[in-house]
Design a protein around this motif. Sequence first.
Motif, PDB file in Angstrom:
ATOM      1  N   LYS A   1       0.800  -1.182  -0.078  1.00 58.91           N
ATOM      2  CA  LYS A   1      -0.005   0.013   0.203  1.00 58.91           C
ATOM      3  C   LYS A   1       0.937   1.310  -0.024  1.00 58.91           C
ATOM      4  N   GLU A   2       1.810   1.411   0.793  1.00 59.06           N
ATOM      5  CA  GLU A   2       2.765   2.343   1.233  1.00 59.06           C
ATOM      6  C   GLU A   2       3.511   2.744  -0.284  1.00 59.06           C
ATOM      7  N   LEU A   3       4.224   1.755  -0.634  1.00 56.57           N
ATOM      8  CA  LEU A   3       4.888   1.937  -2.062  1.00 56.57           C
ATOM      9  C   LEU A   3       4.002   1.965  -3.395  1.00 56.57           C
ATOM     10  N   GLY A   4       2.835   1.567  -3.283  1.00 52.89           N
ATOM     11  CA  GLY A   4       2.109   1.262  -4.163  1.00 52.89           C
ATOM     12  C   GLY A   4       2.451   0.263  -5.438  1.00 52.89           C
ATOM     13  N   ILE A   5       3.087  -0.678  -4.957  1.00 53.36           N
ATOM     14  CA  ILE A   5       3.527  -2.021  -5.746  1.00 53.36           C
ATOM     15  C   ILE A   5       2.857  -2.938  -5.303  1.00 53.36           C
ATOM     16  N   GLU A   6       2.831  -3.991  -6.130  1.00 48.33           N
ATOM     17  CA  GLU A   6       2.241  -5.540  -5.882  1.00 48.33           C
ATOM     18  C   GLU A   6       3.200  -6.378  -5.543  1.00 48.33           C
ATOM     19  N   LEU A   7       2.986  -7.182  -4.434  1.00 48.45           N
ATOM     20  CA  LEU A   7       3.861  -8.085  -3.932  1.00 48.45           C
ATOM     21  C   LEU A   7       3.490  -9.321  -4.078  1.00 48.45           C
ATOM     22  N   PRO A   8       3.875 -10.545  -4.087  1.00 52.18           N
ATOM     23  CA  PRO A   8       2.896 -11.830  -3.831  1.00 52.18           C
ATOM     24  C   PRO A   8       3.437 -12.154  -2.393  1.00 52.18           C
ATOM     25  N   SER A   9       2.741 -11.419  -1.475  1.00 47.67           N
ATOM     26  CA  SER A   9       2.967 -11.480  -0.087  1.00 47.67           C
ATOM     27  C   SER A   9       2.875 -12.867   0.420  1.00 47.67           C
TER      28      SER A   9
END
Lengths: 231, 231
Positions: free
Chosen positions: B28-36
């Motif tokens: 959310k903070e960095l505005g990226i998507e990660l496969p958490s």
Amino acid sequence: MKAIVFDVFGTIVDWRSSLIHQFNELEKELGIELPSDVLTDQWRHQYAPSMNRVRQGDIPWMGLDDLHRESLVKLLNQHGIALGEATIDRINHFWHQLEPWPDVQNGLQRLKEHYIIGTLTNGNLSLMVDVARHAKLPWDMVFCAELFQHYKPDAEVYLGACHLLRLPPEEVMLCAAHNYDLGAARALGMKTAFIPRRTEYGPQQSKDLEAEEAWDFVAADLAALSEQLID
Amino acid sequence: MKAIVFDVFGTIVDWRSSLIHQFNELEKELGIELPSDVLTDQWRHQYAPSMNRVRQGDIPWMGLDDLHRESLVKLLNQHGIALGEATIDRINHFWHQLEPWPDVQNGLQRLKEHYIIGTLTNGNLSLMVDVARHAKLPWDMVFCAELFQHYKPDAEVYLGACHLLRLPPEEVMLCAAHNYDLGAARALGMKTAFIPRRTEYGPQQSKDLEAEEAWDFVAADLAALSEQLID
């Protein structure tokens, strides 16, 4: 500054009053007379020399509990006091039940809100865990000489704690009532805080009454130190 | 029994949910998507193999923070995820901010009234101090692999803690959510307590769902364990 480590005997706990009190209680219980004040002072007088035997390599590593017991046995012999092994063990255990100075518990709790707090003590680990439990000291970590197999003021103790905290020495402060201890810490790059404990050695105390160098912080006690450090 | 030492990752803290939550916050903070979820599970999958490289002497001693970071960099490369060094450091620090299972704080406080309590963890010291401060864990002592330069299940870790406590192994109990850990402790004479954490590895968890040996104590959680131990 991220962490504060504390000398314990004298700085955090009032070992002399605590030992004398426990000697007095034992006298009553066993119905014997002991020179409690003299025994306490002479016992503590063996503290530095006993550790120096280890520091100088005269004897292999021994924890403080064991050094204390050797000194105690010698002392009792000198006074011609005959006690059983169990009683000697019990007296040696007096060091595990020391009372904190009145400012300690609140002061540590306050400091812990802003800094990692730990011991940096020559006491062995189990001794220090017992002292912390008895005196309700909220340490984040118990650093002690035994972990590094060196006694203060050997550099290994101070740098060992910084290394385990993964902090450079300048981000770690030693708080102590003893100028020699702070001198060793400063020489290694650590921050320093002096708190006088002017009755640690009893009413006749002649050393460590004042800060002997311009330490980073000098405060009357832990309450005053926390006020200086925290807005 | 005088002391209880606890495995931390899984037994005390819910590392998986905590990591996934922090990955999500970072997205959310960095505005990226990660496969958490995948990153978390694959990262943890490298835990045992990375320590085994140390245990087998393939590489010299490395603390868990450093092993974690190596595994993380490799993993990000595999996924083609490019992040700056500061962000990688920050993700590695997720392990310092793990949430405890709901029964932990009260359970430990209760057990501490009757026993010395400490960690017995593969986490390095500064990592474990941060976890304890974050999760408000009232340890008497932080025992960790780094103090002994050996990773569990090497005997040096278990026996090292007993030695520092000056207690024979039979007076020290390991509490863990992992059967292999308890097996190592029992083989050295320690007491054992199993607490299942059936969602540690997520909803598909297939191991450590039940006690696989007749451990000295088996309890649903720390609250139940303290009830079994304390009248």
